[in-house]
Write a protein that holds these residues in place. Structure first.
Motif, PDB file in Angstrom:
ATOM      1  N   LEU A  83      17.684  11.458  62.609  1.00  0.00           N
ATOM      2  CA  LEU A  83      18.396  12.440  61.791  1.00  0.00           C
ATOM      3  C   LEU A  83      18.411  12.024  60.317  1.00  0.00           C
ATOM      4  CD1 LEU A  83      20.021  15.050  61.586  1.00  0.00           C
ATOM      5  CD2 LEU A  83      22.071  13.716  62.100  1.00  0.00           C
ATOM      6  N   VAL A  84      18.732  10.763  60.064  1.00  0.00           N
ATOM      7  CA  VAL A  84      18.725  10.254  58.685  1.00  0.00           C
ATOM      8  C   VAL A  84      17.315  10.377  58.105  1.00  0.00           C
ATOM      9  CG1 VAL A  84      19.037   8.197  57.248  1.00  0.00           C
ATOM     10  CG2 VAL A  84      20.695   8.710  59.049  1.00  0.00           C
ATOM     11  N   LEU A  85      16.310  10.017  58.901  1.00  0.00           N
ATOM     12  CA  LEU A  85      14.922  10.094  58.435  1.00  0.00           C
ATOM     13  C   LEU A  85      14.517  11.538  58.138  1.00  0.00           C
ATOM     14  CD1 LEU A  85      12.419   8.445  57.753  1.00  0.00           C
ATOM     15  CD2 LEU A  85      11.695   8.714  60.132  1.00  0.00           C
ATOM     16  N   ALA A  86      14.959  12.483  58.942  1.00  0.00           N
ATOM     17  CA  ALA A  86      14.652  13.897  58.691  1.00  0.00           C
ATOM     18  C   ALA A  86      15.261  14.351  57.365  1.00  0.00           C
ATOM     19  CB  ALA A  86      15.160  14.762  59.840  1.00  0.00           C
ATOM     20  N   ASN A  87      16.501  13.942  57.087  1.00  0.00           N
ATOM     21  CA  ASN A  87      17.136  14.288  55.810  1.00  0.00           C
ATOM     22  C   ASN A  87      16.411  13.636  54.643  1.00  0.00           C
ATOM     23  OD1 ASN A  87      19.230  16.122  56.373  1.00  0.00           O
ATOM     24  ND2 ASN A  87      20.470  14.467  57.221  1.00  0.00           N
ATOM     25  N   ILE A  88      15.975  12.387  54.825  1.00  0.00           N
ATOM     26  CA  ILE A  88      15.215  11.700  53.779  1.00  0.00           C
ATOM     27  C   ILE A  88      13.907  12.432  53.524  1.00  0.00           C
ATOM     28  CG2 ILE A  88      13.859   9.611  53.328  1.00  0.00           C
ATOM     29  CD1 ILE A  88      16.223   8.025  54.584  1.00  0.00           C
ATOM     30  N   LYS A  98      12.772  18.573  47.048  1.00  0.00           N
ATOM     31  CA  LYS A  98      12.035  17.305  47.056  1.00  0.00           C
ATOM     32  C   LYS A  98      11.928  16.774  45.621  1.00  0.00           C
ATOM     33  CE  LYS A  98       9.083  17.865  51.098  1.00  0.00           C
ATOM     34  NZ  LYS A  98       9.365  16.606  51.775  1.00  0.00           N
ATOM     35  N   ASN A  99      12.985  16.112  45.146  1.00  0.00           N
ATOM     36  CA  ASN A  99      12.926  15.582  43.782  1.00  0.00           C
ATOM     37  C   ASN A  99      13.354  14.125  43.705  1.00  0.00           C
ATOM     38  OD1 ASN A  99      15.686  15.839  44.149  1.00  0.00           O
ATOM     39  ND2 ASN A  99      16.056  16.606  42.089  1.00  0.00           N
ATOM     40  N   ILE A 100      13.387  13.432  44.841  1.00  0.00           N
ATOM     41  CA  ILE A 100      13.790  12.028  44.854  1.00  0.00           C
ATOM     42  C   ILE A 100      12.541  11.161  45.006  1.00  0.00           C
ATOM     43  CG2 ILE A 100      15.188  10.284  46.028  1.00  0.00           C
ATOM     44  CD1 ILE A 100      16.820  12.533  44.627  1.00  0.00           C
ATOM     45  N   ASP A 101      12.428  10.157  44.137  1.00  0.00           N
ATOM     46  CA  ASP A 101      11.268   9.253  44.168  1.00  0.00           C
ATOM     47  C   ASP A 101      11.467   8.066  45.095  1.00  0.00           C
ATOM     48  OD1 ASP A 101       9.625  10.538  42.074  1.00  0.00           O
ATOM     49  OD2 ASP A 101      11.300   9.982  40.783  1.00  0.00           O
ATOM     50  N   ALA A 102      12.688   7.538  45.128  1.00  0.00           N
ATOM     51  CA  ALA A 102      12.948   6.339  45.922  1.00  0.00           C
ATOM     52  C   ALA A 102      14.363   6.392  46.475  1.00  0.00           C
ATOM     53  CB  ALA A 102      12.760   5.081  45.079  1.00  0.00           C
ATOM     54  N   LYS A 160      10.141  13.148  47.447  1.00  0.00           N
ATOM     55  CA  LYS A 160       8.888  13.683  46.916  1.00  0.00           C
ATOM     56  C   LYS A 160       7.705  13.231  47.781  1.00  0.00           C
ATOM     57  CE  LYS A 160       9.971  13.950  41.970  1.00  0.00           C
ATOM     58  NZ  LYS A 160       9.648  13.354  40.659  1.00  0.00           N
ATOM     59  N   ASP A 161       6.583  13.899  47.613  1.00  0.00           N
ATOM     60  CA  ASP A 161       5.392  13.605  48.411  1.00  0.00           C
ATOM     61  C   ASP A 161       4.828  12.208  48.155  1.00  0.00           C
ATOM     62  OD1 ASP A 161       5.547  16.061  49.656  1.00  0.00           O
ATOM     63  OD2 ASP A 161       4.142  17.025  48.283  1.00  0.00           O
ATOM     64  N   ASP A 162       5.210  11.585  47.048  1.00  0.00           N
ATOM     65  CA  ASP A 162       4.766  10.201  46.776  1.00  0.00           C
ATOM     66  C   ASP A 162       5.947   9.229  46.825  1.00  0.00           C
ATOM     67  OD1 ASP A 162       6.080  10.866  44.428  1.00  0.00           O
ATOM     68  OD2 ASP A 162       4.492  10.133  43.113  1.00  0.00           O
ATOM     69  N   THR A 198      26.329  10.904  53.698  1.00  0.00           N
ATOM     70  CA  THR A 198      26.501  12.349  53.562  1.00  0.00           C
ATOM     71  C   THR A 198      25.852  12.866  52.273  1.00  0.00           C
ATOM     72  OG1 THR A 198      28.654  12.127  52.463  1.00  0.00           O
ATOM     73  CG2 THR A 198      28.659  12.326  54.871  1.00  0.00           C
ATOM     74  N   PHE A 199      25.617  11.953  51.331  1.00  0.00           N
ATOM     75  CA  PHE A 199      24.977  12.308  50.055  1.00  0.00           C
ATOM     76  C   PHE A 199      23.583  12.890  50.283  1.00  0.00           C
ATOM     77  CE2 PHE A 199      23.570  11.002  45.665  1.00  0.00           C
ATOM     78  CZ  PHE A 199      24.512  11.758  45.001  1.00  0.00           C
ATOM     79  N   LEU A 200      22.898  12.418  51.334  1.00  0.00           N
ATOM     80  CA  LEU A 200      21.558  12.935  51.640  1.00  0.00           C
ATOM     81  C   LEU A 200      21.600  14.426  51.949  1.00  0.00           C
ATOM     82  CD1 LEU A 200      20.168  10.104  53.942  1.00  0.00           C
ATOM     83  CD2 LEU A 200      19.551  10.550  51.561  1.00  0.00           C
ATOM     84  N   ASN A 201      22.691  14.893  52.561  1.00  0.00           N
ATOM     85  CA  ASN A 201      22.815  16.304  52.930  1.00  0.00           C
ATOM     86  C   ASN A 201      23.059  17.202  51.728  1.00  0.00           C
ATOM     87  OD1 ASN A 201      22.604  15.486  55.613  1.00  0.00           O
ATOM     88  ND2 ASN A 201      24.812  15.236  55.793  1.00  0.00           N
ATOM     89  N   SER A 202      23.548  16.627  50.623  1.00  0.00           N
ATOM     90  CA  SER A 202      23.888  17.440  49.456  1.00  0.00           C
ATOM     91  C   SER A 202      22.674  17.733  48.578  1.00  0.00           C
ATOM     92  CB  SER A 202      24.961  16.740  48.621  1.00  0.00           C
ATOM     93  OG  SER A 202      24.434  15.589  47.983  1.00  0.00           O
ATOM     94  N   LYS A 203      21.563  17.078  48.858  1.00  0.00           N
ATOM     95  CA  LYS A 203      20.349  17.292  48.075  1.00  0.00           C
ATOM     96  C   LYS A 203      19.487  18.336  48.771  1.00  0.00           C
ATOM     97  CE  LYS A 203      21.313  14.120  45.106  1.00  0.00           C
ATOM     98  NZ  LYS A 203      21.632  14.487  43.750  1.00  0.00           N
ATOM     99  N   ASN A 204      18.832  19.174  47.992  1.00  0.00           N
ATOM    100  CA  ASN A 204      18.047  20.245  48.603  1.00  0.00           C
ATOM    101  C   ASN A 204      16.548  20.098  48.421  1.00  0.00           C
ATOM    102  OD1 ASN A 204      20.212  21.690  49.721  1.00  0.00           O
ATOM    103  ND2 ASN A 204      20.698  22.525  47.707  1.00  0.00           N
TER     104      ASN A 204
END
Length: 184
Positions: free
Chosen positions: A79-84, A64-68, A89-91, A56-62
């Motif tokens: 669904l999980v992949l769409a949230n990821i 694109k600021n995650i690197d890994a 981030k683009d890289d 559910t933590f993936l849903n709380s992020k808005n």
């Protein structure tokens, strides 16, 4: 010579160090799923902002600021992949467990095809009795291995720069069977 290394420590080191030594500068990292103190110890060897949580933590992020993103025991689906994809981030890159070619060839291929739809690179890697996948939008896990980081990690039982490289090598028949599915 005795070695107390177990599969759990191999898992902790490889699931953390493969992605974090592949990304050029991972600063914001999410580790989703169950985590042990030993896995957290490995993650803390990297100078980064690391957050731990459940799916559910993936849903709380808005933004694109995650690197890994490291999924320790979460099964990847669309669904999980769409949230990821929404928060990565683009890289960015992800790592998650899958089935070995020998135990469930179809599941491994299905997971590779799923992430291959969103990532430029999707490669399986093996260690101990585990098979995982790294999927990346930019960095290649063998060509872009950051030796200045991987060679300087301390207090390791399993991971090394050489194990990092070797974990992507598969027997010829498996390599051939995954050609066109794994994105190298």
């Amino acid at each position: 010579m005795s070695c107390s290394m177990n599969d759990n420590q191999a898992f902790n080191e490889m699931m953390v160090h493969i992605p974090l030594c592949t990304h050029k500068e991972p600063s914001n990292i999410l580790i989703i799923g169950q985590t042990s103190p030993a896995l957290k110890k490995e993650a803390e060897k990297h100078n980064a902002n690391i957050e731990y949580g459940d799916i559910t933590f993936l849903n709380s992020k808005n933004e694109k600021n995650i690197d890994a993103i490291i999924l320790t025991d979460v099964k990847l689906d669309e669904l999980v992949l769409a949230n990821i994809d929404r928060i990565l981030k683009d890289d960015g890159l992800i790592t998650f467990s899958t089935q070995s070619f020998q135990s469930d060839e179809d599941k491994l291929k299905e997971d590779l095809q799923l992430v291959g739809s969103k990532f430029w690179i999707a490669m399986p890697f093996r260690f101990g009795h585990n098979t995982s996948i790294i999927a990346s939008k930019k960095y290649h896990p063998t060509a872009d291995l950051v030796l200045q980081r991987s060679d300087l990690l301390d207090d390791l039982e399993y991971y090394s720069s050489e194990m990092h490289q070797a974990s992507f090598v598969f027997p010829a028949a498996i390599h051939k069977a995954l050609t066109g599915i794994a994105r190298r």
